[in-house]
Design a protein around this motif. Structure first.
Motif, PDB file in Angstrom:
ATOM      1  N   THR A  35      37.218  40.858  28.798  1.00  0.00           N
ATOM      2  CA  THR A  35      35.980  41.330  29.410  1.00  0.00           C
ATOM      3  C   THR A  35      35.640  42.728  28.921  1.00  0.00           C
TER       4      THR A  35
ATOM      5  N   TRP B 234      25.157  29.580  38.980  1.00  0.00           N
ATOM      6  CA  TRP B 234      26.579  29.810  39.188  1.00  0.00           C
ATOM      7  C   TRP B 234      27.052  31.128  38.611  1.00  0.00           C
ATOM      8  N   PHE B 235      26.393  31.502  37.504  1.00  0.00           N
ATOM      9  CA  PHE B 235      26.767  32.782  36.931  1.00  0.00           C
ATOM     10  C   PHE B 235      26.579  33.889  37.957  1.00  0.00           C
ATOM     11  N   TRP B 236      25.403  33.890  38.618  1.00  0.00           N
ATOM     12  CA  TRP B 236      25.095  34.935  39.596  1.00  0.00           C
ATOM     13  C   TRP B 236      26.012  34.832  40.800  1.00  0.00           C
TER      14      TRP B 236
ATOM     15  N   ALA C 245      23.949  34.972  29.563  1.00  0.00           N
ATOM     16  CA  ALA C 245      24.565  34.329  30.717  1.00  0.00           C
ATOM     17  C   ALA C 245      23.538  34.275  31.827  1.00  0.00           C
ATOM     18  N   SER C 246      23.242  33.109  32.301  1.00  0.00           N
ATOM     19  CA  SER C 246      22.277  33.020  33.407  1.00  0.00           C
ATOM     20  C   SER C 246      22.654  31.816  34.223  1.00  0.00           C
TER      21      SER C 246
ATOM     22  N   THR D 131      32.813  33.754  28.297  1.00  0.00           N
ATOM     23  CA  THR D 131      33.258  32.392  28.025  1.00  0.00           C
ATOM     24  C   THR D 131      32.809  31.957  26.623  1.00  0.00           C
TER      25      THR D 131
ATOM     26  N   THR E 183      37.199  30.289  40.790  1.00  0.00           N
ATOM     27  CA  THR E 183      37.030  31.117  39.601  1.00  0.00           C
ATOM     28  C   THR E 183      38.255  31.067  38.679  1.00  0.00           C
TER      29      THR E 183
ATOM     30  N   GLU F  81      28.930  32.892  25.961  1.00  0.00           N
ATOM     31  CA  GLU F  81      28.160  32.976  27.219  1.00  0.00           C
ATOM     32  C   GLU F  81      28.962  33.889  28.132  1.00  0.00           C
ATOM     33  N   GLY F  82      28.569  35.135  28.222  1.00  0.00           N
ATOM     34  CA  GLY F  82      29.381  36.102  28.949  1.00  0.00           C
ATOM     35  C   GLY F  82      30.708  36.238  28.239  1.00  0.00           C
TER      36      GLY F  82
ATOM     37  N   ASN G 100      29.368  36.192  39.862  1.00  0.00           N
ATOM     38  CA  ASN G 100      29.423  37.630  39.649  1.00  0.00           C
ATOM     39  C   ASN G 100      29.145  38.455  40.899  1.00  0.00           C
TER      40      ASN G 100
ATOM     41  N   ARG H 209      38.306  32.221  26.478  1.00  0.00           N
ATOM     42  CA  ARG H 209      37.740  33.446  27.040  1.00  0.00           C
ATOM     43  C   ARG H 209      38.135  34.616  26.190  1.00  0.00           C
TER      44      ARG H 209
END
Ligand code: ADP
Ligand code: MG
Ligand code: ZN
Length: 643
Positions: A104, A136-138, A132-133, A87, A56, A84-85, A141, A101
């Motif tokens: 957050t 890898w995203f899941w 974001a999907s 990113t 990460t 994307e999130g 997270n 980035r």
């Protein structure tokens, strides 16, 4: 320990694996494999978590700081940004891509505002937000939550697995480790697998009947016994018979050994009992079998054996449970012991083990039948005569005989023969006799003959004298510490006894002594108990019942009730004491002469009884009366009417 744990191979394998040893061992420590498993788990944990951090925190070579992005927007070198999130993918006018980035949890425009980019200045850049999907995203997270959960799950799995694998008991405290025998098991034991012990089987038939059809009994309000105690010397088939009851009735059978209740941890015995009864009630109708109950059921509070609290708690719990269930609960508690004498009287009270069944050592015919049962799985040569083997094994228990059969098979196999020969069986007799289990009750031929004359003496005197009770059974099979026994029962219950009846009883009691004296011209230690019984009866006749003509109608002893119970107070002079002794002596010698006379007058009958006794070892009432009739002796309560 040959006989105790030798089970018939046809029985369930479980039966042979009595978990006896673990009890003696200290509670198992964590096994080695368990420690390795913890180590492995910890290592895996570190590898995964560091990989995760690396993964990460991995910096994209193409990544630029957010402040740079803000500046570049102001200079107009960025055409679009894909969000994307957190990113950001930055696409420049020349088509090159970079990433960055944002902070957050803060909106993109707010972030830009912080760097002095106004919404108007931002408008020249296309900003597209992609939800974001993707896998890898899941993963990324959820990993911080999932990985520890997975690790904990894995850890628990490992522990329980190793607990099962090594029999670690940390997780089974208080759980009764009763062996369970399924009624549908086709290896179940039936009455036909138990030879001999006819009376015991007869008594137990009632229990079988009840378990098979409880409604029939409950409908007419019959109270069914809750507890059945099987008593008998080691190897007489108590455990086997208990299983046969379950087999016949087709009900589940839970078996536990008394010593299994008592574990190292205080309170475990009691909770085991609770647990066991609960399980069994759910399976009702069912049988609980507590083998070797003397391990927990010894008399409490005597201090003998260190006053084991744990044992007492266990015993108390057994009593509580037995009192707690209704007779309608269709659960029967069976127990076995070879030491009924040490049991706590509380166990024997009504509503607990009030049904008692005795298993005697097998007589000749029974021994033959037991041998036949154990020969079923072994091919026998044509020359085998089991009857002869049975004749040569007086005093052997069922377990001894089973072991004999087994020894014979081993001998045959060692000599590469396919069948067990008579010769193997005969050689094995000695082996079993001499083995570590050498039993004191095994009779030599000479002892057998003496015992036979002794018992026949009692029986014949009782049969000839008019006032004594009829004979029900004569046996030279040892019972307790008696060499043999003669059982005579009154025709009806007596409350009053006459002097004549006592005189006949004295003669009968000395019948064994008189027979030994007459036939062998010598006396053994065998009749010592008879002498005690006779002497105390004679003394009572003189000092209590006024039955001595010399001393006359006077009660010389008085029973006094006091705190510690009853005691006798003798209150008479030296002179009277001498007279009493004199009278007692006279009564005894007259009794002995009367007995001797009966025996000499009927010597042929005595010999006839002895011959049958030596051959069969036990004579039941019918056969005994047949011998009497054959010699012209009237049989009591039949030819003569009730006497
Ligand atoms: P106990 O519990 O009285 O000590 P067991 O029931 O454990 O004796 O007997 C041990 C073995 O001896 C049994 O498994 C059986 O093989 C054999 N045995 C004992 N008595 C008999 C009998 N009456 N009939 C057949 N086999 C018997
Ligand atoms: Mg047993
Ligand atoms: Zn006797």
């Amino acid at each position: 320990m040959i006989p105790e744990k030798m089970y018939n191979p046809r029985m369930s394998q479980r039966a042979t694996k009595q978990p006896k040893q673990p009890r003696k061992e200290p509670q198992p420590k964590f096994p080695k494999s368990f420690i390795t498993q913890i180590l492995i788990t910890v290592i895996i944990f570190f590898v995964i978590s560091s990989a995760y951090t690396l993964f990460t925190d991995q910096k994209d070579a193409n990544e630029i700081p957010f402040s740079q992005v803000a500046q570049d927007i102001l200079t107009g070198s960025i055409t679009s940004i894909v969000v994307e999130g957190d990113t950001l993918t930055i696409i420049r006018a020349d088509g090159s891509e970079q990433t960055s980035r944002k902070e957050t949890g803060v909106g993109l425009s707010e972030s830009f505002a912080a760097y002095g980019v106004t919404p108007a200045e931002l408008a020249s850049t296309t900003i597209s937000v992609q939800s974001a999907s993707g896998f890898w995203f899941w993963v990324i997270n959820l990993a911080p939550i999932l990985i520890p959960l997975l690790l904990i799950g894995f850890f628990i799995y490992m522990i329980t697995r190793s607990a099962k694998g090594t029999g670690m008991q940390a997780f089974s405290f208080g759980q009764a480790r009763a062996k369970f025998f399924d009624p549908k098991d086709n290896k179940k034991v039936l009455f036909k697998d138990v030879a001999g012990v006819k009376e015991a089987k007869q008594e137990l038939l009632e229990i079988v009947d009840f378990l098979k059809n409880p409604k029939k009994f409950l409908a007419i309000g019959a109270q069914i016994p809750k507890g059945v105690l099987l008593m008998g010397s080691p190897g007489t088939g108590k455990t086997l018979l208990a299983r046969a009851v379950a087999g016949e009735a087709g009900v589940p059978f839970f078996s536990i050994s008394g010593s299994e209740f008592v574990e190292m941890f205080v309170g475990v015995g009691a909770s085991r009992v609770r647990d066991l009864f609960q399980t069994v009630k759910k399976a009702a109708p069912a049988i609980i079998f507590i083998d070797e109950i003397d391990a927990v059921g010894r008399v409490r509070g005597t201090g003998v054996g260190g006053g084991n609290d744990e044992r007492e708690q266990t015993l108390n719990q057994i009593l509580v449970e037995m009192d707690g269930f209704e007779p309608t609960e269709e659960v029967i508690v069976m127990a076995a012991t070879n030491r009924p004498d040490v049991l706590d009287p509380a166990l024997l009270r009504p509503g607990r083990f009030d049904r008692r069944v005795r298993l005697d050592l097998p007589d000749r015919a029974d021994r033959e039948a037991i041998l036949a049962i154990h020969a079923r799985t072994k091919p026998l040569a044509e020359d085998v005569v089991l009857k002869t083997v049975a004749e040569r094994t007086p005093g052997f228990s069922g377990a001894d005989l089973q072991s004999l059969m087994n020894e014979a098979a081993i001998l045959a196999a060692r000599e590469d023969r396919m069948k067990v020969a008579q010769f193997d069986l005969i050689r094995s007799i000695e082996k079993v006799m001499m083995g570590p289990e050498r039993r004191s009750h095994i009779l030599s031929d000479k002892e057998k003959k003496i015992t036979a004359y002794h018992e026949a003496g009692h029986a014949l005197v009782a049969s000839v004298l008019t006032e004594s009770d009829p004979i029900h059974k004569v046996s030279i099979i040892a019972r307790g510490h008696m060499g043999g026994y003669t059982l005579s029962l009154p025709l009806e219950e007596n409350r009053l006894f006459t002097r004549k009846a006592f005189l006949d009883r004295l003669a009968m009691t000395l019948g064994g002594y008189a027979a030994e004296e007459m036939v062998f011209g010598d006396i053994t230690t065998g009749p010592s108990n008879d002498l005690q019984v006779a002497s105390s009866l004679a003394r009572d006749m003189v000092t209590r019942y006024g039955m001595s003509l010399e001393v006359g109608p006077v009660a010389l002893v008085e029973d006094v009730q006091h705190q510690g119970g009853m005691s006798e107070v003798r209150d008479y002079s030296e002179k009277i004491a001498a007279k009493v002794d004199d009278e007692v002596g006279k009564l005894l010698s007259v009794a002995r002469e009367r007995a001797a006379k009966v025996l000499t007058d009927h010597k042929h009958v005595l010999d006839a009884i002895v011959n049958v006794l030596i051959e069969k070892e036990t004579i039941e009432q019918d056969d005994f009366e047949a011998i009497l009739r054959a010699h012209g002796i009237a049989v009591k309560g039949k030819e003569k009417g009730v006497s």
